[in-house]
Structures are given as structure tokens and as C-alpha cells.
Design an enzyme around this catalytic site. Structure first.
Site, mmCIF file in Angstrom:
data_model
loop_
_atom_site.group_PDB
_atom_site.id
_atom_site.type_symbol
_atom_site.label_atom_id
_atom_site.label_comp_id
_atom_site.label_asym_id
_atom_site.label_seq_id
_atom_site.Cartn_x
_atom_site.Cartn_y
_atom_site.Cartn_z
ATOM 1 N N ASN A 143 -11.175 -33.410 -47.353
ATOM 2 C CA ASN A 143 -11.557 -34.505 -46.472
ATOM 3 C C ASN A 143 -12.438 -33.930 -45.364
ATOM 4 O O ASN A 143 -12.122 -32.885 -44.790
ATOM 5 C CB ASN A 143 -10.319 -35.157 -45.864
ATOM 6 C CG ASN A 143 -9.463 -35.849 -46.903
ATOM 7 O OD1 ASN A 143 -9.965 -36.326 -47.915
ATOM 8 N ND2 ASN A 143 -8.164 -35.907 -46.671
ATOM 9 N N CYS A 192 -6.184 -24.563 -32.183
ATOM 10 C CA CYS A 192 -6.258 -25.128 -33.530
ATOM 11 C C CYS A 192 -4.915 -24.973 -34.250
ATOM 12 O O CYS A 192 -4.383 -23.858 -34.387
ATOM 13 C CB CYS A 192 -7.368 -24.437 -34.320
ATOM 14 S SG CYS A 192 -7.385 -24.893 -36.060
ATOM 15 N N CYS A 215 -5.078 -22.603 -37.266
ATOM 16 C CA CYS A 215 -5.187 -21.207 -36.809
ATOM 17 C C CYS A 215 -3.813 -20.682 -36.393
ATOM 18 O O CYS A 215 -3.454 -19.530 -36.682
ATOM 19 C CB CYS A 215 -6.163 -21.087 -35.649
ATOM 20 S SG CYS A 215 -7.906 -21.058 -36.111
ATOM 21 N N HIS A 262 -9.514 -27.342 -44.966
ATOM 22 C CA HIS A 262 -8.346 -27.191 -45.848
ATOM 23 C C HIS A 262 -8.597 -27.935 -47.143
ATOM 24 O O HIS A 262 -9.067 -29.072 -47.137
ATOM 25 C CB HIS A 262 -7.068 -27.707 -45.177
ATOM 26 C CG HIS A 262 -7.191 -29.047 -44.517
ATOM 27 N ND1 HIS A 262 -7.818 -29.221 -43.300
ATOM 28 C CD2 HIS A 262 -6.810 -30.281 -44.914
ATOM 29 C CE1 HIS A 262 -7.793 -30.495 -42.970
ATOM 30 N NE2 HIS A 262 -7.194 -31.176 -43.935
ATOM 31 N N GLY A 274 -11.890 -38.988 -43.374
ATOM 32 C CA GLY A 274 -10.470 -39.043 -43.017
ATOM 33 C C GLY A 274 -9.885 -37.708 -42.602
ATOM 34 O O GLY A 274 -8.669 -37.506 -42.657
ATOM 35 N N ASP A 320 2.141 -29.201 -47.469
ATOM 36 C CA ASP A 320 1.825 -30.229 -46.480
ATOM 37 C C ASP A 320 3.129 -30.788 -45.911
ATOM 38 O O ASP A 320 4.087 -31.046 -46.640
ATOM 39 C CB ASP A 320 1.008 -31.356 -47.135
ATOM 40 C CG ASP A 320 0.313 -32.227 -46.096
ATOM 41 O OD1 ASP A 320 -0.939 -32.197 -46.017
ATOM 42 O OD2 ASP A 320 1.030 -32.955 -45.360
ATOM 43 N N THR A 342 -8.305 -35.125 -40.279
ATOM 44 C CA THR A 342 -7.557 -35.193 -39.015
ATOM 45 C C THR A 342 -7.314 -33.823 -38.395
ATOM 46 O O THR A 342 -7.026 -33.739 -37.205
ATOM 47 C CB THR A 342 -6.202 -35.899 -39.220
ATOM 48 O OG1 THR A 342 -5.428 -35.168 -40.176
ATOM 49 C CG2 THR A 342 -6.391 -37.331 -39.699
ATOM 50 N N HIS A 402 -9.818 -27.806 -39.149
ATOM 51 C CA HIS A 402 -9.850 -26.452 -39.717
ATOM 52 C C HIS A 402 -9.835 -26.696 -41.216
ATOM 53 O O HIS A 402 -8.886 -27.284 -41.742
ATOM 54 C CB HIS A 402 -8.618 -25.660 -39.251
ATOM 55 C CG HIS A 402 -8.512 -24.257 -39.775
ATOM 56 N ND1 HIS A 402 -8.268 -23.171 -38.943
ATOM 57 C CD2 HIS A 402 -8.577 -23.752 -41.032
ATOM 58 C CE1 HIS A 402 -8.206 -22.062 -39.681
ATOM 59 N NE2 HIS A 402 -8.377 -22.400 -40.955
ATOM 60 N N HIS A 458 -11.314 -19.375 -38.738
ATOM 61 C CA HIS A 458 -11.574 -20.780 -38.437
ATOM 62 C C HIS A 458 -12.963 -21.224 -38.885
ATOM 63 O O HIS A 458 -13.972 -20.645 -38.478
ATOM 64 C CB HIS A 458 -11.437 -21.044 -36.932
ATOM 65 C CG HIS A 458 -11.610 -22.496 -36.582
ATOM 66 N ND1 HIS A 458 -10.555 -23.369 -36.587
ATOM 67 C CD2 HIS A 458 -12.702 -23.218 -36.269
ATOM 68 C CE1 HIS A 458 -10.992 -24.582 -36.280
ATOM 69 N NE2 HIS A 458 -12.305 -24.515 -36.076
HETATM 70 P P1 AMP Z 1 -6.599 -34.190 -43.228
HETATM 71 O O1 AMP Z 1 -6.137 -35.544 -42.761
HETATM 72 O O2 AMP Z 1 -7.370 -34.208 -44.512
HETATM 73 O O3 AMP Z 1 -7.296 -33.437 -42.110
HETATM 74 O O4 AMP Z 1 -5.273 -33.376 -43.599
HETATM 75 C C1 AMP Z 1 -4.446 -32.816 -42.644
HETATM 76 C C2 AMP Z 1 -3.121 -32.589 -43.318
HETATM 77 O O5 AMP Z 1 -2.373 -31.675 -42.551
HETATM 78 C C3 AMP Z 1 -2.267 -33.869 -43.464
HETATM 79 O O6 AMP Z 1 -2.004 -34.109 -44.851
HETATM 80 C C4 AMP Z 1 -1.011 -33.530 -42.677
HETATM 81 O O7 AMP Z 1 0.160 -34.055 -43.263
HETATM 82 C C5 AMP Z 1 -1.020 -31.993 -42.687
HETATM 83 N N1 AMP Z 1 -0.308 -31.360 -41.592
HETATM 84 C C6 AMP Z 1 -0.392 -31.672 -40.269
HETATM 85 N N2 AMP Z 1 0.387 -30.831 -39.557
HETATM 86 C C7 AMP Z 1 0.966 -29.979 -40.447
HETATM 87 C C8 AMP Z 1 1.876 -28.889 -40.333
HETATM 88 N N3 AMP Z 1 2.371 -28.476 -39.144
HETATM 89 N N4 AMP Z 1 2.261 -28.248 -41.470
HETATM 90 C C9 AMP Z 1 1.799 -28.637 -42.674
HETATM 91 N N5 AMP Z 1 0.926 -29.656 -42.848
HETATM 92 C C10 AMP Z 1 0.525 -30.326 -41.747
HETATM 93 ZN ZN ZN Z 2 -8.543 -23.163 -36.881
#
Ligand code: AMP
Ligand code: ZN
Length: 111
Positions: free
Chosen positions: A84, A4, A7, A97, A90, A30, A92, A95, A46
């Protein structure tokens, strides 16, 4: 949950720009910000999504307190806190957040 991404960030194995952390939660910027201030707040343990996190109401409440504090500090003129969830939401990264967005007028409704 060694596969993850968040994680790994929580464990310090992948770098992040941390704005706050304690023993339970981590707030970091982000990597692809959608607003001048875009911070993610995660539990260090997690949970796949906010539905799973709701099984731990004290932790969920603490995460919300931290998200609100980050929002107030970064975006005094207003902000938005979003979870999300799932395919239609949406999500992605699986974990949980909280997105904390601010620093400009935000449009409503989202897409
Ligand atoms: P979601 O699409 O709501 O799951 O949000 C996932 C977020 O994680 C997106 O806004 C990405 O830009 C962000 N993200 C992905 N990888 C990283 C990373 N290594 N460091 C910081 N943010 C990230
Ligand atoms: Zn995780």
C-alpha cells in the site's frame, strides 16, 4: 527515524512476533490480521514507501525474495503480496512494508 513505528520494531524497541530476520530485513505478524496468515516484511533501514525503496534494487529484490519465501511457507495454496502506498493506496505506516496475506481464498479486486 526514531519516531517511526517500524524503525522501532526493527530496532527491537517495540515487541513483534518475528517470523524471519536477517541483517537487512525483518518479517513479523501484523497486529490486526486481515487473513489467517498476515505477515509484514520491512527493510531494517527506513524507506517511506516502495517508490523510495526502488532506488535500492538489490535490497528491494531481497525483500521480495523473503516475502515470497514467507508466503510459500505460510500459505502453500496461494497468497497475495501488497505494498500500500500513499493516501490513495491506504498506507498508514510510512515505513515501506510488504503485506503477505494468505491462509484463505482472497477476494479480488480489493476495495
Ligand atoms: P498500511 O495500512 O498498509 O500502512 O499497513 C500498516 C499495517 O501495520 C496495518 O495492517 C497494521 O495492522 C499494522 N501494524 C500497526 N502497528 C503494528 C504493530 N505494532 N505490530 C504489527 N503490525 C502493526
Ligand atoms: Zn522507519
Amino acid at each position: 527515524m526514531t519516531e517511526c513505528l517500524f524503525c522501532k520494531i526493527a530496532a527491537g524497541d517495540i515487541p513483534a512476533t518475528v517470523v524471519y530476520q536477517d541483517e537487512l530485513v525483518l518479517a513479523f505478524r501484523d497486529i490486526n490480521p486481515e487473513a489467517p496468515s498476515h505477515v509484514l516484511v520491512i527493510p531494517k533501514d527506513h524507506f517511506a514507501n516502495v517508490e523510495e525503496l526502488s532506488a535500492e534494487p538489490e535490497l528491494a529484490g531481497h525483500l521480495l525474495v523473503v516475502a515470497a519465501d514467507v508466503a510459500k511457507t505460510e500459505s502453500s495454496q496461494g497468497h497475495r503480496i501488497v505494498f500500500n502506498t500513499g493516501e490513495h493506496g491506504g498506507q498508514t505506516v510510512n515505513h515501506v512494508h510488504a503485506h503477505v496475506l494468505g491462509g484463505r481464498p482472497l477476494q479480488w479486486p480489493p476495495g
